[in-house]
Structures are given as structure tokens and as C-alpha cells.
Scaffold this active site. Sequence first.
Site, short mmCIF file in Angstrom:
data_model
loop_
_atom_site.label_atom_id
_atom_site.label_comp_id
_atom_site.label_asym_id
_atom_site.label_seq_id
_atom_site.Cartn_x
_atom_site.Cartn_y
_atom_site.Cartn_z
N LYS A 204 -4.25 0.46 10.88
CA LYS A 204 -5.20 -0.40 10.16
C LYS A 204 -5.68 -1.56 11.01
O LYS A 204 -4.88 -2.17 11.73
CB LYS A 204 -4.52 -0.98 8.92
N LYS B 61 8.95 8.35 3.47
CA LYS B 61 8.46 9.62 2.99
C LYS B 61 7.02 9.85 3.43
O LYS B 61 6.56 10.97 3.53
CB LYS B 61 8.49 9.63 1.45
N VAL C 165 -4.87 2.84 1.19
CA VAL C 165 -5.23 4.25 1.02
C VAL C 165 -4.02 5.07 0.57
O VAL C 165 -2.88 4.68 0.81
CB VAL C 165 -5.81 4.85 2.32
N ASP D 264 3.31 7.76 9.37
CA ASP D 264 2.06 7.99 8.65
C ASP D 264 1.04 6.89 8.92
O ASP D 264 -0.12 7.15 9.20
CB ASP D 264 2.33 8.08 7.15
N ILE D 265 1.49 5.66 8.81
CA ILE D 265 0.53 4.56 8.87
C ILE D 265 1.16 3.32 9.51
O ILE D 265 2.30 3.00 9.25
CB ILE D 265 -0.01 4.24 7.45
N ILE D 266 0.40 2.70 10.40
CA ILE D 266 0.83 1.41 10.94
C ILE D 266 -0.10 0.38 10.33
O ILE D 266 -1.30 0.39 10.59
CB ILE D 266 0.71 1.36 12.48
N ASP D 267 0.43 -0.46 9.48
CA ASP D 267 -0.38 -1.46 8.79
C ASP D 267 -0.30 -2.74 9.61
O ASP D 267 -1.09 -2.97 10.51
CB ASP D 267 0.18 -1.60 7.37
N THR D 268 0.71 -3.55 9.38
CA THR D 268 0.84 -4.77 10.17
C THR D 268 1.57 -4.47 11.48
O THR D 268 1.42 -5.21 12.45
CB THR D 268 1.68 -5.82 9.41
N LYS E 106 4.84 -4.40 11.56
CA LYS E 106 6.14 -5.06 11.44
C LYS E 106 7.28 -4.05 11.26
O LYS E 106 8.32 -4.15 11.89
CB LYS E 106 6.11 -6.03 10.25
N1 HPA Z 1 -1.21 3.13 1.83
C1 HPA Z 1 0.05 3.54 1.56
N2 HPA Z 1 1.13 2.98 2.09
C2 HPA Z 1 0.94 1.94 2.94
C3 HPA Z 1 -0.34 1.48 3.26
C4 HPA Z 1 -1.47 2.10 2.67
O1 HPA Z 1 -2.66 1.73 2.90
N3 HPA Z 1 -0.17 0.45 4.13
C5 HPA Z 1 1.17 0.32 4.33
N4 HPA Z 1 1.85 1.21 3.61
#
Ligand code: HPA
Length: 212
Positions: A160, A69, A182, A129-133, A135
Amino acid sequence: MATSSPCVVISDEEQGYDLDLFCIPKHYASDLERVYIPHGLILDRTERLAREIMREMGGHHIVALCVLKGGYKFFADLLDYIKALNRNSDRSIPMTVDFIRLKSYCNDQSTGEIKVIGGDDLSTLTGKDIIDTGKTMKTLLQLLKQYNPKMVKVASLLVKRTPRSVGYRPDFVGFEVPDKFVVGYALDYNEYFRDLNHICVISETGKEKYKA
Ligand code: HPA
Ligand code: MG
């Protein structure tokens, strides 16, 4: 690491802005620490990403795939900018849309398990929306391979800087951000904060209040 276009880099020292300087829904007043990326800046950066994407993808039909989402705001705004370019320039890209839902987070931690729901016309991709690791994205790309796409390009609003990164870098990036959790602009903490325009840093009160 794959080459990717330059992006806005938000440094580790960036403090963001006091909540009182912006309009925040009252129900989140004590649940947030700072405004980190104001809504207007998100839109301005997204407008430019649309131009980069058009430049690179012009001539191809694209299936724009939204990763729900958390990606829905970025996806909708990015497509609005691409549509504006399609209306107003000599070159235009025919586009169809599709949606897929991924879930891997509980509280502010990845569960390590990725659930995939939906998606019927998978041939090309944008809109996370966001690439954290990285994975989750790697898993999704693996899944998309089964559909033999001509080309897959990934646009992510945020990437990130984290030591947990698997080294994945998307093709189009809005902002590179420090390793903080965030919320806002459709990014959630246990489904809360999607109804917030700005990207903000959650407070300890907020983390406790909406803990799963
Ligand atoms: N915020 C919200 N969802 C997420 C984040 C984040 O910083 N990192 C991975 N999923
Ligand atoms: Mg989430």
C-alpha cells in the site's frame, strides 16, 4: 528504501469494476463497492512473480513460509507456479513449506499489537498477502533473525502507498495499491471476505455489518 523489482502500480484514480461485471457470492452483494483486482489478473501477475523468484533463488533450497491467514491464497498460487517451473525447466528449486500466523487487525485498523502463532522450520521466507504500514513485516523479520537464515526474501502480493508506511519494501511485489482497505483472495475484514476470489473494496454497509 531497498531496491526491489518493478511491480504493477494501481493509481489513486483507479475505479475498479462494477460488481455486476463479475461473479460475486450472493451473500456479499451489498457488502462490496467495486471489484478492484480481478482474480485472473492476480493469477497472471503471480505467474510472473514465480519466474522472478526462480531467477533470483535458483540454486538455493528454500523454505517457503506462508503468513496466515491472509497469505494463504497467494502462497498456494505462487507455489503452484513455482512448481510448474520446477517441472518444466532445466533449473529447479527444492522447496519445503512452513506456516506462521500473524494477527494485528481489528475492523480496518491495526491494533498495534502483533500476535505470532506457529512456525517450526524458519530459515527462509516468502508469501505475505499485504504490506500496509510494514510494521508487522518488520517485526516478523526481527523474529526470523533468531533462526540465522542464510537469506530471507519477502514476496507480497500487495503493497500500500500510505503515509503511515515505515518505509519497508519487500523483495517481490505483485501490485502497489492506494491506501484503501481491500478484501478478498484470503484478505479479510474481521474474518469475512476470505471466501471471495477477486480483491474488492468493501462498502460502508459491509463495514457496518461485519464490525467487531
Ligand atoms: N485488507 C485486509 N487486511 C489488511 C489490509 C487490507 O487492506 N491492510 C492490512 N491488513
Ligand atoms: Mg486480517
